[in-house]
Design a protein around this motif. Structure first.
Motif, PDB file in Angstrom:
ATOM      1  N   LYS A   8      -7.299  -0.041 -35.089  1.00 27.32           N
ATOM      2  CA  LYS A   8      -6.944  -0.660 -34.509  1.00 27.32           C
ATOM      3  C   LYS A   8      -5.293  -0.723 -34.436  1.00 27.32           C
ATOM      4  O   LYS A   8      -4.197  -1.672 -34.639  1.00 27.32           O
ATOM      5  CB  LYS A   8      -6.976  -2.524 -33.819  1.00 27.32           C
ATOM      6  CG  LYS A   8      -8.433  -2.230 -32.959  1.00 27.32           C
ATOM      7  CD  LYS A   8      -8.752  -1.291 -32.215  1.00 27.32           C
ATOM      8  CE  LYS A   8      -9.440  -1.289 -31.215  1.00 27.32           C
ATOM      9  NZ  LYS A   8      -9.387  -0.857 -30.475  1.00 27.32           N
ATOM     10  N   ALA A 131       2.892  -8.228 -31.466  1.00 28.62           N
ATOM     11  CA  ALA A 131       1.981  -7.321 -32.472  1.00 28.62           C
ATOM     12  C   ALA A 131       1.662  -7.343 -33.928  1.00 28.62           C
ATOM     13  O   ALA A 131       3.742  -7.725 -34.043  1.00 28.62           O
ATOM     14  CB  ALA A 131       2.229  -6.023 -32.025  1.00 28.62           C
ATOM     15  N   THR A 133      -1.371  -9.705 -33.905  1.00 32.91           N
ATOM     16  CA  THR A 133      -1.434 -10.685 -34.164  1.00 32.91           C
ATOM     17  C   THR A 133      -0.687 -12.159 -32.734  1.00 32.91           C
ATOM     18  O   THR A 133      -1.291 -12.617 -32.295  1.00 32.91           O
ATOM     19  CB  THR A 133      -1.179 -12.016 -35.063  1.00 32.91           C
ATOM     20  OG1 THR A 133       0.151 -12.252 -35.893  1.00 32.91           O
ATOM     21  CG2 THR A 133      -1.883 -10.717 -36.438  1.00 32.91           C
ATOM     22  N   HIS A 135       1.063 -12.730 -28.679  1.00 36.14           N
ATOM     23  CA  HIS A 135       0.271 -12.646 -27.744  1.00 36.14           C
ATOM     24  C   HIS A 135       1.680 -12.633 -26.176  1.00 36.14           C
ATOM     25  O   HIS A 135       2.126 -13.842 -26.396  1.00 36.14           O
ATOM     26  CB  HIS A 135      -0.773 -13.128 -26.983  1.00 36.14           C
ATOM     27  CG  HIS A 135      -1.334 -12.524 -26.211  1.00 36.14           C
ATOM     28  ND1 HIS A 135      -3.302 -11.667 -26.325  1.00 36.14           N
ATOM     29  CD2 HIS A 135      -2.095 -13.064 -24.651  1.00 36.14           C
ATOM     30  CE1 HIS A 135      -3.440 -11.528 -25.075  1.00 36.14           C
ATOM     31  NE2 HIS A 135      -2.787 -12.461 -24.113  1.00 36.14           N
ATOM     32  N   ARG A 150      -0.895  -4.461 -14.473  1.00 34.58           N
ATOM     33  CA  ARG A 150      -2.125  -4.172 -15.491  1.00 34.58           C
ATOM     34  C   ARG A 150      -2.968  -3.616 -15.730  1.00 34.58           C
ATOM     35  O   ARG A 150      -2.895  -2.995 -16.796  1.00 34.58           O
ATOM     36  CB  ARG A 150      -3.463  -5.748 -14.865  1.00 34.58           C
ATOM     37  CG  ARG A 150      -4.351  -6.132 -15.836  1.00 34.58           C
ATOM     38  CD  ARG A 150      -6.041  -7.075 -15.390  1.00 34.58           C
ATOM     39  NE  ARG A 150      -4.583  -8.377 -14.707  1.00 34.58           N
ATOM     40  CZ  ARG A 150      -3.734  -8.571 -13.291  1.00 34.58           C
ATOM     41  NH1 ARG A 150      -5.177  -7.516 -12.416  1.00 34.58           N
ATOM     42  NH2 ARG A 150      -3.695 -10.042 -13.152  1.00 34.58           N
ATOM     43  N   GLU A 154      -3.053  -1.414 -19.498  1.00 32.37           N
ATOM     44  CA  GLU A 154      -4.208  -0.507 -19.684  1.00 32.37           C
ATOM     45  C   GLU A 154      -3.676   1.046 -19.840  1.00 32.37           C
ATOM     46  O   GLU A 154      -4.423   1.124 -21.179  1.00 32.37           O
ATOM     47  CB  GLU A 154      -5.168  -0.618 -18.949  1.00 32.37           C
ATOM     48  CG  GLU A 154      -5.848  -1.934 -18.474  1.00 32.37           C
ATOM     49  CD  GLU A 154      -7.160  -2.381 -19.136  1.00 32.37           C
ATOM     50  OE1 GLU A 154      -7.735  -1.515 -20.355  1.00 32.37           O
ATOM     51  OE2 GLU A 154      -7.282  -3.304 -19.121  1.00 32.37           O
ATOM     52  N   SER A 159      -3.583  -3.994 -23.120  1.00 32.42           N
ATOM     53  CA  SER A 159      -3.616  -4.780 -22.807  1.00 32.42           C
ATOM     54  C   SER A 159      -5.169  -5.775 -23.911  1.00 32.42           C
ATOM     55  O   SER A 159      -4.443  -6.916 -23.012  1.00 32.42           O
ATOM     56  CB  SER A 159      -5.608  -4.350 -22.013  1.00 32.42           C
ATOM     57  OG  SER A 159      -5.956  -3.364 -22.636  1.00 32.42           O
ATOM     58  N   SER A 160      -4.743  -5.781 -25.165  1.00 37.89           N
ATOM     59  CA  SER A 160      -5.362  -6.246 -26.187  1.00 37.89           C
ATOM     60  C   SER A 160      -4.276  -7.362 -26.266  1.00 37.89           C
ATOM     61  O   SER A 160      -4.457  -9.559 -26.779  1.00 37.89           O
ATOM     62  CB  SER A 160      -5.742  -5.768 -27.364  1.00 37.89           C
ATOM     63  OG  SER A 160      -4.672  -5.231 -27.865  1.00 37.89           O
ATOM     64  N   LEU A 161      -3.082  -7.191 -26.218  1.00 31.30           N
ATOM     65  CA  LEU A 161      -1.544  -8.091 -26.091  1.00 31.30           C
ATOM     66  C   LEU A 161      -1.052  -9.000 -25.078  1.00 31.30           C
ATOM     67  O   LEU A 161      -0.276  -9.679 -25.465  1.00 31.30           O
ATOM     68  CB  LEU A 161      -0.573  -7.374 -27.265  1.00 31.30           C
ATOM     69  CG  LEU A 161      -0.701  -6.527 -28.444  1.00 31.30           C
ATOM     70  CD1 LEU A 161       0.209  -5.191 -28.678  1.00 31.30           C
ATOM     71  CD2 LEU A 161      -1.216  -7.361 -29.554  1.00 31.30           C
ATOM     72  N   THR A 163      -2.240 -10.321 -21.187  1.00 36.22           N
ATOM     73  CA  THR A 163      -2.785 -11.453 -20.106  1.00 36.22           C
ATOM     74  C   THR A 163      -1.814 -11.654 -19.162  1.00 36.22           C
ATOM     75  O   THR A 163      -0.143 -12.031 -19.127  1.00 36.22           O
ATOM     76  CB  THR A 163      -3.146 -12.435 -20.449  1.00 36.22           C
ATOM     77  OG1 THR A 163      -3.645 -12.442 -21.913  1.00 36.22           O
ATOM     78  CG2 THR A 163      -4.165 -12.797 -19.859  1.00 36.22           C
TER      79      THR A 163
END
Length: 310
Positions: A8, A131, A133, A135, A150, A154, A159-161, A163
C-alpha cells in the motif's frame, strides 16, 4: 493516481499488471488512459499494440507495435490524469491546482472537504497531497456525476483516500459530523457565499478556505461574506504562458555580428575570431519563443484563513 504496491505504499517501481490503468503516451498533446487486459489490443496510427506485451514492464517503458512504432506506458499521476480524464464539467488545470494545494497548506494527514466534485481533476491532486494518512471528502449535488467520479477514483486507485457524497452544499451545508475537523475547504460553486457559513463550522481554527469562481462579481460577493469570520483574504488569477525551446541555426556572419552593438567588446571579438569562417555562417543554438496560443482566463481563486478565537 500512482501505482500502489501490495504494501500500500505509493510507488513508481512496480511493474504493470493485468487490470492496471496506464497512460498511453504518443506525444505531449496526444495521450489516453487505457485499462490493461491481457487479451486486448490497442490500435493507432503507429500500429497494433498487444496488452500482453505491456504486462511485467515497469511504468515508463517504451513498447513497440507490430509495425515498429512505439508509445510510452506512463503511470496515471494526477498531472497526467487531468489531461486525459472525461470532462463532465469544466475542470481545473495544473497551474490553478498547484496554487490551490500550496495555499491550502495541504500536507499528508490533512482532512480536506471539497464541494463541487465535477470531473474530479482537483480531487485527485488533493488525494495525493493528503496521502497516505489523510482523507478527502468531496460532495456534488448531481448524483450521476458523483457516481462517475467514484468510478474514476476506483480506476486510479484512490478510493481509500477519497469519499464521494451526494449533497447540495449551497442549500444544506457540510454534514455536522465534520464540525471542527477540516484542515482545508475548497468551494467550486455558483454561489459560494451560501456555503461559507457552513465552512466556518467545519474548519479548524486557523484553517484555510479556497473558492474558485469564473466571474469577478462572484468573488466580490464571496469576499463580503468572508470578512466577518476570515482574515488574510486574497484573490489570484493565473494566466499561463508557455514557451517552445528548440535548436535552430543563427546567422553568425560578420554582417550579423556587426548588428550586435550591445555586446561587450571582448564577446564581440570572440564571436568574430572564434572558429573558422564556415562555422560562423550557420551556428546551431538553442532558442526559446512563446507559443502561438496562450491560455487565457480560467477563473479567480480566493483564499481566506479562519480567524482564531481569543
Amino acid at each position: 493516481m500512482l501505482p500502489i504496491d501490495p504494501t500500500k505504499k505509493l510507488s513508481f517501481t512496480r511493474c504493470i499488471c493485468d487490470g492496471d490503468l496506464v497512460i498511453v503516451y504518443e506525444r505531449h498533446d496526444n495521450m489516453k488512459a487505457v485499462k490493461v487486459c491481457e487479451s486486448s489490443i490497442l490500435q493507432n496510427r503507429f500500429g497494433v499494440f498487444k496488452h500482453s506485451d505491456w504486462i511485467g514492464k515497469p511504468f515508463g517503458s517504451k513498447v513497440l507495435s507490430n509495425k515498429g512504432g512505439f508509445v510510452y506506458m506512463l503511470a496515471p499521476t494526477p498531472e497526467l490524469w487531468t489531461l486525459v480524464l472525461s470532462h463532465r464539467t469544466q475542470i481545473l488545470y495544473i497551474a490553478d491546482i498547484s496554487l490551490v494545494v500550496m495555499y491550502l497548506e495541504i500536507v499528508p494527514g490533512c482532512i480536506v472537504l471539497e464541494s463541487g466534485t465535477g470531473s474530479g481533476s482537483l480531487t485527485t491532486s488533493l488525494a495525493r497531497a493528503v496521502a497516505p494518512t489523510g482523507h478527502v471528502y468531496t460532495f456534488d449535488f448531481h448524483e450521476q456525476r458523483a457516481a462517475s467520479a467514484r468510478e474514476d477514483f476506483e480506476k486510479t486507485g484512490l478510493s481509500s483516500l477519497i469519499t464521494v457524497g451526494v449533497r447540495d452544499i449551497q442549500g444544506e451545508g457540510f454534514p455536522d459530523e465534520f464540525s471542527g475537523l477540516a484542515d482545508s475547504v475548497f468551494l467550486d460553486l455558483p454561489q459560494p457565499w451560501l456555503a461559507i457559513p457552513s465552512a466556518v463550522k467545519v474548519l479548524k481554527p486557523d484553517g484555510v478556505l479556497c473558492s474558485f469562481s469564473p466571474c469577478i462579481e462572484q468573488v466580490q460577493r464571496a469576499c463580503d461574506t468572508l470578512r466577518s469570520n476570515f482574515t488574510d483574504i486574497r484573490t489570484f488569477e493565473i494566466l499561463l504562458r508557455s514557451y517552445e525551446v528548440r535548436e535552430g541555426k543563427m546567422d553568425c556572419s560578420q554582417g550579423a555580428v556587426a548588428k550586435l552593438g550591445s555586446l561587450p567588446c571582448k564577446r564581440r571579438q570572440c564571436s568574430i575570431e572564434g572558429g573558422n569562417a564556415q562555422d560562423n555562417l550557420s551556428s546551431p543554438t538553442v532558442m526559446a519563443r512563446p507559443c502561438n496560443e496562450a491560455k487565457g482566463h480560467t477563473g479567480y481563486l480566493t483564499f481566506a484563513r479562519l480567524k482564531c478565537l481569543s
